[in-house]
Write an enzyme that holds these catalytic residues in place. Structure first.
Site, PDB file in Angstrom:
ATOM      1  N   ASP A  64       4.476   1.482  11.183  1.00 21.33           N
ATOM      2  CA  ASP A  64       3.354   1.204  10.167  1.00 21.33           C
ATOM      3  C   ASP A  64       2.699  -0.190  10.451  1.00 21.33           C
ATOM      4  O   ASP A  64       2.215  -0.887   9.666  1.00 21.33           O
ATOM      5  CB  ASP A  64       4.080   1.038   8.668  1.00 21.33           C
ATOM      6  CG  ASP A  64       2.996   0.988   7.494  1.00 21.33           C
ATOM      7  OD1 ASP A  64       2.139   1.810   7.808  1.00 21.33           O
ATOM      8  OD2 ASP A  64       3.551   0.672   6.267  1.00 21.33           O
ATOM      9  N   PHE A  99       0.785  -1.155   0.116  1.00 20.97           N
ATOM     10  CA  PHE A  99      -0.179  -0.071  -0.032  1.00 20.97           C
ATOM     11  C   PHE A  99       0.908   1.481   0.083  1.00 20.97           C
ATOM     12  O   PHE A  99       0.145   2.266   0.235  1.00 20.97           O
ATOM     13  CB  PHE A  99      -0.790   0.026   1.177  1.00 20.97           C
ATOM     14  CG  PHE A  99      -1.777  -1.268   1.515  1.00 20.97           C
ATOM     15  CD1 PHE A  99      -2.695  -1.591   0.481  1.00 20.97           C
ATOM     16  CD2 PHE A  99      -1.572  -2.303   2.299  1.00 20.97           C
ATOM     17  CE1 PHE A  99      -3.557  -2.618   0.441  1.00 20.97           C
ATOM     18  CE2 PHE A  99      -2.410  -3.417   2.433  1.00 20.97           C
ATOM     19  CZ  PHE A  99      -3.273  -3.590   1.611  1.00 20.97           C
ATOM     20  N   HIS A 137      -3.415   0.330  12.852  1.00 23.77           N
ATOM     21  CA  HIS A 137      -3.728   1.770  12.793  1.00 23.77           C
ATOM     22  C   HIS A 137      -5.025   1.669  13.840  1.00 23.77           C
ATOM     23  O   HIS A 137      -5.546   3.050  13.683  1.00 23.77           O
ATOM     24  CB  HIS A 137      -4.226   2.289  11.461  1.00 23.77           C
ATOM     25  CG  HIS A 137      -3.289   2.341  10.531  1.00 23.77           C
ATOM     26  ND1 HIS A 137      -1.899   2.022  11.081  1.00 23.77           N
ATOM     27  CD2 HIS A 137      -2.850   2.707   9.379  1.00 23.77           C
ATOM     28  CE1 HIS A 137      -0.754   2.279   9.901  1.00 23.77           C
ATOM     29  NE2 HIS A 137      -1.495   2.404   8.851  1.00 23.77           N
TER      30      HIS A 137
END
Length: 211
Positions: free
Chosen positions: A141, A20, A144
């Site tokens: 990362d 992504f 989330h």
């Protein structure tokens, strides 16, 4: 592929790998990793199928470092059945759960990066208490959600060496553009006074630890 594969080949493999991260953000991550001035490894929290790890691997190849990736490879909340980014082909039928580890390993092996990328398969907060080597670069990362993003911050930011670089992905100040958990991490880190912000690219934010 040979383990002697070069930086340009690794960057090309990163662009082609599933994932992504847009290439401009990936290149910015590579540049940040190759230019960090302090010694130490590069560590990313959240690897999916290895795209960002290859951008870091290119920098590691160039500078003689190692990349450590930390991921349980069971997918984040948004990858689970019924969520936006669920891919049924990634579910291991033997256990009925997402398993991205075989895909990650294939990405790294096909790119010729197995000699510079070390995969640790566990939750970020499980590894962090065992970690003692100061990091030159930390790339956040992972999942989330607010809880998990804060947990990754609490677990890993303290391991970054003074002079090291903190990279945070998917930072969206406007809620219409994306989730707010990484933005919350970014705001808290900036507010601590311990970091100097560096030029970022897209949703990638870069900060240097001052103290």
């Amino acid at each position: 592929m040979s383990q002697a594969v070069g930086v340009s080949e690794l960057l090309a493999a990163a662009r082609a790998a599933p994932g992504f991260m847009p290439d401009d953000e990936g290149r910015a991550l590579y540049e940040a990793a190759r230019s960090v001035a302090v010694p130490g490894p590069l560590l990313e929290v959240g690897s999916w199928m290895g795209k960002s790890a290859l951008y870091l691997a290119a920098a590691a190849r160039e500078t003689g470092r190692q990349v450590v990736t930390v991921d349980h490879h069971r997918g984040s909340e948004e990858h689970q059945p019924g969520w936006e980014y669920h891919d049924p082909s990634l579910v291991d039928p033997a256990v009925g759960r997402v398993d991205t580890l075989p895909h990650f390993r294939r990405t790294i092996a096909d790119a010729g990066a197995e000699d510079v990328v070390i995969a640790v398969v566990t939750r970020s907060e499980t590894l962090a208490p065992l970690w003692s080597t100061p990091l030159a670069l930390l790339f956040l990362d992972g999942s989330h959600t607010e809880e998990s993003a804060r947990r990754d911050q609490d677990a890993w930011v303290a391991t970054l060496a003074v002079g090291g670089t903190l990279a945070i992905h998917d930072v969206f100040p406007d809620p219409a553009d994306g989730g707010q958990a990484p933005y919350g991490v970014y705001r808290r880190v900036v507010g601590s006074g311990d970091f100097q912000e560096l030029p970022g690219t897209g949703s990638l934010r870069l900060l240097r630890r001052l103290r």
